[in-house]
Design a protein around this motif. Sequence first.
Motif, PDB file in Angstrom:
ATOM      1  N   CYS A  29       0.829  -1.211   0.000  1.00 21.61           N
ATOM      2  CA  CYS A  29       0.000   0.000   0.000  1.00 21.61           C
ATOM      3  C   CYS A  29       0.857   1.252   0.000  1.00 21.61           C
ATOM      4  N   ARG A  30       1.896   1.264   0.830  1.00 19.13           N
ATOM      5  CA  ARG A  30       2.770   2.440   0.884  1.00 19.13           C
ATOM      6  C   ARG A  30       3.456   2.668  -0.460  1.00 19.13           C
ATOM      7  N   PHE A  31       3.858   1.590  -1.108  1.00 25.53           N
ATOM      8  CA  PHE A  31       4.480   1.696  -2.433  1.00 25.53           C
ATOM      9  C   PHE A  31       3.501   2.299  -3.440  1.00 25.53           C
ATOM     10  N   ILE A  32       2.278   1.815  -3.437  1.00 26.66           N
ATOM     11  CA  ILE A  32       1.269   2.286  -4.386  1.00 26.66           C
ATOM     12  C   ILE A  32       0.921   3.746  -4.146  1.00 26.66           C
ATOM     13  N   PHE A  33       0.761   4.126  -2.887  1.00 23.23           N
ATOM     14  CA  PHE A  33       0.348   5.489  -2.565  1.00 23.23           C
ATOM     15  C   PHE A  33       1.374   6.530  -3.010  1.00 23.23           C
ATOM     16  N   GLU A  34       2.616   6.116  -3.219  1.00 22.59           N
ATOM     17  CA  GLU A  34       3.652   7.061  -3.627  1.00 22.59           C
ATOM     18  C   GLU A  34       3.379   7.679  -4.996  1.00 22.59           C
ATOM     19  N   PHE A  35       2.629   6.977  -5.860  1.00 23.00           N
ATOM     20  CA  PHE A  35       2.550   7.478  -7.227  1.00 23.00           C
ATOM     21  C   PHE A  35       1.208   7.277  -7.923  1.00 23.00           C
ATOM     22  N   HIS A  36       0.296   6.459  -7.382  1.00 26.37           N
ATOM     23  CA  HIS A  36      -0.853   6.070  -8.209  1.00 26.37           C
ATOM     24  C   HIS A  36      -1.814   7.226  -8.465  1.00 26.37           C
ATOM     25  N   MET A  37      -2.067   8.103  -7.484  1.00 28.24           N
ATOM     26  CA  MET A  37      -2.957   9.237  -7.749  1.00 28.24           C
ATOM     27  C   MET A  37      -2.272  10.326  -8.589  1.00 28.24           C
ATOM     28  N   PRO A  38      -1.007  10.675  -8.306  1.00 27.32           N
ATOM     29  CA  PRO A  38      -0.336  11.604  -9.224  1.00 27.32           C
ATOM     30  C   PRO A  38      -0.359  11.138 -10.670  1.00 27.32           C
ATOM     31  N   LEU A  39      -0.313   9.808 -10.874  1.00 27.07           N
ATOM     32  CA  LEU A  39      -0.304   9.284 -12.230  1.00 27.07           C
ATOM     33  C   LEU A  39      -1.551   9.699 -13.000  1.00 27.07           C
ATOM     34  N   PHE A  40      -2.703   9.740 -12.323  1.00 28.08           N
ATOM     35  CA  PHE A  40      -3.934  10.146 -13.003  1.00 28.08           C
ATOM     36  C   PHE A  40      -3.866  11.607 -13.448  1.00 28.08           C
ATOM     37  N   PHE A  41      -3.291  12.471 -12.609  1.00 29.08           N
ATOM     38  CA  PHE A  41      -3.155  13.875 -12.979  1.00 29.08           C
ATOM     39  C   PHE A  41      -2.154  14.025 -14.127  1.00 29.08           C
ATOM     40  N   ILE A  42      -1.068  13.256 -14.088  1.00 26.44           N
ATOM     41  CA  ILE A  42      -0.068  13.328 -15.153  1.00 26.44           C
ATOM     42  C   ILE A  42      -0.662  12.879 -16.486  1.00 26.44           C
ATOM     43  N   THR A  43      -1.416  11.790 -16.487  1.00 27.76           N
ATOM     44  CA  THR A  43      -2.012  11.314 -17.741  1.00 27.76           C
ATOM     45  C   THR A  43      -3.068  12.284 -18.260  1.00 27.76           C
ATOM     46  N   ALA A  44      -3.759  12.978 -17.355  1.00 23.46           N
ATOM     47  CA  ALA A  44      -4.724  13.993 -17.798  1.00 23.46           C
ATOM     48  C   ALA A  44      -3.993  15.162 -18.448  1.00 23.46           C
ATOM     49  N   GLY A  45      -2.882  15.599 -17.837  1.00 22.17           N
ATOM     50  CA  GLY A  45      -2.104  16.696 -18.408  1.00 22.17           C
ATOM     51  C   GLY A  45      -1.460  16.331 -19.727  1.00 22.17           C
ATOM     52  N   TYR A  46      -1.192  15.052 -19.923  1.00 22.59           N
ATOM     53  CA  TYR A  46      -0.596  14.569 -21.166  1.00 22.59           C
ATOM     54  C   TYR A  46      -1.447  14.968 -22.369  1.00 22.59           C
ATOM     55  N   PHE A  47      -2.757  15.016 -22.182  1.00 24.11           N
ATOM     56  CA  PHE A  47      -3.661  15.300 -23.295  1.00 24.11           C
ATOM     57  C   PHE A  47      -4.077  16.773 -23.367  1.00 24.11           C
ATOM     58  N   PHE A  48      -3.513  17.617 -22.511  1.00 24.70           N
ATOM     59  CA  PHE A  48      -3.834  19.041 -22.594  1.00 24.70           C
ATOM     60  C   PHE A  48      -3.286  19.618 -23.889  1.00 24.70           C
ATOM     61  N   SER A  49      -4.109  20.399 -24.560  1.00 19.83           N
ATOM     62  CA  SER A  49      -3.712  20.992 -25.842  1.00 19.83           C
ATOM     63  C   SER A  49      -3.693  22.514 -25.746  1.00 19.83           C
ATOM     64  N   LEU A  50      -2.690  23.127 -26.377  1.00 18.95           N
ATOM     65  CA  LEU A  50      -2.585  24.587 -26.368  1.00 18.95           C
ATOM     66  C   LEU A  50      -3.718  25.253 -27.131  1.00 18.95           C
ATOM     67  N   LYS A  51      -4.458  24.492 -27.940  1.00 18.04           N
ATOM     68  CA  LYS A  51      -5.581  25.084 -28.667  1.00 18.04           C
ATOM     69  C   LYS A  51      -6.633  25.632 -27.706  1.00 18.04           C
ATOM     70  N   TYR A  52      -6.678  25.063 -26.483  1.00 17.36           N
ATOM     71  CA  TYR A  52      -7.678  25.512 -25.517  1.00 17.36           C
ATOM     72  C   TYR A  52      -7.367  26.890 -24.947  1.00 17.36           C
ATOM     73  N   LEU A  53      -6.146  27.388 -25.180  1.00 16.67           N
ATOM     74  CA  LEU A  53      -5.819  28.729 -24.716  1.00 16.67           C
ATOM     75  C   LEU A  53      -6.660  29.773 -25.434  1.00 16.67           C
ATOM     76  N   ASN A  54      -7.127  29.450 -26.629  1.00 15.97           N
ATOM     77  CA  ASN A  54      -7.994  30.344 -27.395  1.00 15.97           C
ATOM     78  C   ASN A  54      -9.410  29.790 -27.542  1.00 15.97           C
ATOM     79  N   ASP A  55      -9.678  28.724 -26.810  1.00 19.27           N
ATOM     80  CA  ASP A  55     -11.012  28.126 -26.849  1.00 19.27           C
ATOM     81  C   ASP A  55     -11.342  27.590 -25.450  1.00 19.27           C
ATOM     82  N   GLU A  56     -11.320  28.515 -24.496  1.00 19.36           N
ATOM     83  CA  GLU A  56     -11.504  28.131 -23.095  1.00 19.36           C
ATOM     84  C   GLU A  56     -12.859  27.479 -22.847  1.00 19.36           C
ATOM     85  N   ALA A  57     -13.879  27.939 -23.564  1.00 17.95           N
ATOM     86  CA  ALA A  57     -15.235  27.434 -23.335  1.00 17.95           C
ATOM     87  C   ALA A  57     -15.307  25.932 -23.604  1.00 17.95           C
ATOM     88  N   THR A  58     -14.661  25.484 -24.686  1.00 17.07           N
ATOM     89  CA  THR A  58     -14.683  24.054 -25.015  1.00 17.07           C
ATOM     90  C   THR A  58     -14.001  23.239 -23.930  1.00 17.07           C
TER      91      THR A  58
END
Length: 379
Positions: A29-58
């Motif tokens: 459990c201690r091993f898993i807690f070190e990285f498993h939740m940050p991993l979800f945020f990292i994978t979400a950021g992986y798909f962030f696109s700069l196009k949204y800087l001019n299309d915030e509503a989308t």
Amino acid sequence: MRNTTISIAKGIAIILMVIAHAEAPGWLCRFIFEFHMPLFFITAGYFFSLKYLNDEATFVKKRVKGLYWPFVKWAVFFLIIHNWMFDLGILNETFGNEAGGVTHPYSWHQMQQNLWTIVTAMAGYDAFLCGAFWFFRGLFVASILYLIIYKVALKLLPTRAKTLTPYLICLIMLLLCGWKTYEGLRIINLVQGGYRDMMGCFFFGCGFIFRQFVEEYHKATARMYISLPMTLACAAVVFLFSKYLTANMNWRSTYTQFLSLPVPALLGFLMTYNISRWIDHTKGWVKKFLVYTGDHTLNIFIFHIISYKVVSLLKIWYYGLDPRQIGCHMVIHDYSQQDLFWILYTFSGVGIPLLGTWLSELVKARIREYRASSGSQVQ
């Protein structure tokens, strides 16, 4: 082209989350807690696109549709059935979490207040049935905060420095989190004080940065004699941190825990990403299962705790425990560090939500086929 490597990484991460919540052996459990939740945020950021800087509503609409609305819908559902769970015996006022805390039936006033809190603050959810729901708010706030800071930074920075914006955002988030934890500060208009949201923004930014160099990373680690030792080294460092400098994304993290989190979290992501790439190059059922799991992490987040109750019934029968122990959060604590019931809890926490998802998709497909055939017959 669809990135199944990231889907596999998310699938591995959600399975690890279910294992940790099932009270697996402490070292694991201690091993898993070190990285498993940050991993979800990292994978979400992986798909962030700069196009949204001019299309915030989308971008905001996608966040609302993918995070806010599922949170509200299911938090309200579990709010409605909360008292009913006491009538069924699923919850009770005798058995609760490891710290001895229990939950109670809601009064009419409490239900109304929780409803308001769910809608306005993405909080107020049932702590014992929706214990992982903080993630929805964390990612919602982190991703929108990242977009806002990125736009502001582009306006303030000189032209030559604009390429440094992603790195600057991560640095700002780290400094703010360090200040916050060192002084014990809170963002008063964010439930739980905002630490998870701010660290989530940092990891979200790390994911975006990783995306910029992913091709170079693939070339550098193309050979197994490079990627395998690297992966093992990452795992070793994460394990050492979990043993001597334990940290996770706990909202009450201390300054020392804050300092201990970024390194194992990022190395844990690289470890998982490398493993996911290896699996992605195969064609067996393991890959198919992990891709499907990674594409449906939302349902596992929502339903894994209630799915544990099936195994809790079995454990009560096996040990002859008080039937009210089914109300333990998240699983029955007795013998959890001596037996192997955590494996059954894992199968239940992952398998039942995925089975429900598959059946739901099957029914929807049949309905679409029926409507299509009915429409063609009318014509």
